[in-house]
Design an enzyme around this catalytic site. Sequence first.
Site, PDB file in Angstrom:
ATOM      1  N   THR A  83       0.689  -1.401   0.072  1.00  0.00           N
ATOM      2  CA  THR A  83      -0.323   0.015  -0.206  1.00  0.00           C
ATOM      3  C   THR A  83       1.047   1.366   0.196  1.00  0.00           C
ATOM      4  O   THR A  83       1.889   1.156   0.551  1.00  0.00           O
ATOM      5  CB  THR A  83      -1.067  -0.096   1.060  1.00  0.00           C
ATOM      6  OG1 THR A  83      -1.974  -0.606   1.240  1.00  0.00           O
ATOM      7  CG2 THR A  83      -1.376   1.194   1.143  1.00  0.00           C
ATOM      8  N   PHE A 134       1.148   5.149   0.850  1.00  0.00           N
ATOM      9  CA  PHE A 134       0.654   5.814   2.085  1.00  0.00           C
ATOM     10  C   PHE A 134       1.341   7.504   1.812  1.00  0.00           C
ATOM     11  O   PHE A 134       2.459   7.762   1.054  1.00  0.00           O
ATOM     12  CB  PHE A 134       0.848   5.481   3.001  1.00  0.00           C
ATOM     13  CG  PHE A 134       0.249   4.654   3.506  1.00  0.00           C
ATOM     14  CD1 PHE A 134      -1.096   5.072   4.390  1.00  0.00           C
ATOM     15  CD2 PHE A 134       0.681   3.414   3.520  1.00  0.00           C
ATOM     16  CE1 PHE A 134      -1.427   3.436   4.817  1.00  0.00           C
ATOM     17  CE2 PHE A 134       0.294   2.422   4.231  1.00  0.00           C
ATOM     18  CZ  PHE A 134      -0.838   2.091   4.670  1.00  0.00           C
TER      19      PHE A 134
END
Length: 273
Positions: A171, A173
Amino acid sequence: MKVAYQGEPGAYSERAVRSAFPDADPLPCDTVRLVFSRVTSREAPFGVVPLENSQAGSVNETYDLLQHTSLLRVVGQVLVRVDHALLGVPGARLEDVRRARSHWQALAQCEEFLSSLRIEPVPVHDTAGAARVIAESGSPEDAAIASVDAASIFGLAVLAERIQTEKENFTKFAVLGTEDPGLGEPDTTSLVMAVLDRPGSLLGALQPFADRGINLHKLESRPRRGKAFEYLMYVDVMAPAGSPELDAALKEVEDHTSMLRVLGTFRSAGEPI
């Protein structure tokens, strides 16, 4: 220094905060919108929010909020390796679990595992928050999908590890702020544009980057709020804002768009943590 993030202690967002700002005081927030609010109000100089998962795709809420604010910009990026675990109360057995709580993206990333065991997915606001709820419930039929770190924090048992469908799961960010956080010399710029509704406009909006050897790292369309069946294009280009090549390209792009904004310029994420 406080750094706002969406989630609770043990969340992947907190891991991103500690990677970018090792000496920070992480400030947990219930929602992504609240992270934006904390930074806008200067309660925290920076915020960290999920931007995109390698399996489940973009976090639409983050992109929508970025598009609708002129007070904050993306000033950094962190890449986090995401290994999901199924967590239950001490003594719980995997075969007894009937429901799994977690953030909707985590549930999507573990869809095959849940389907194979006929476990019902129950979306909540945060992975670590789901772990806390399960710890408080005491029910052996309920579990959480979160990190192994969250299991340690909330005293839960790890019933299964690395349950995501794609084992190489990451992921991105985004670091939000108004100032340079000192995370490295920018090499990437995020843009949002609305292309004119006429033949060749999309090509015309992208050609200026190709003409100058500027690589596109991301290109994605999203519905435009308040404009039914009109779309915005979110684009990441591999060039820092203010560089002569990018400035010249953007000047040409304006001829093919009704709206063009820079969402931020930053150092692209390095190796995953």
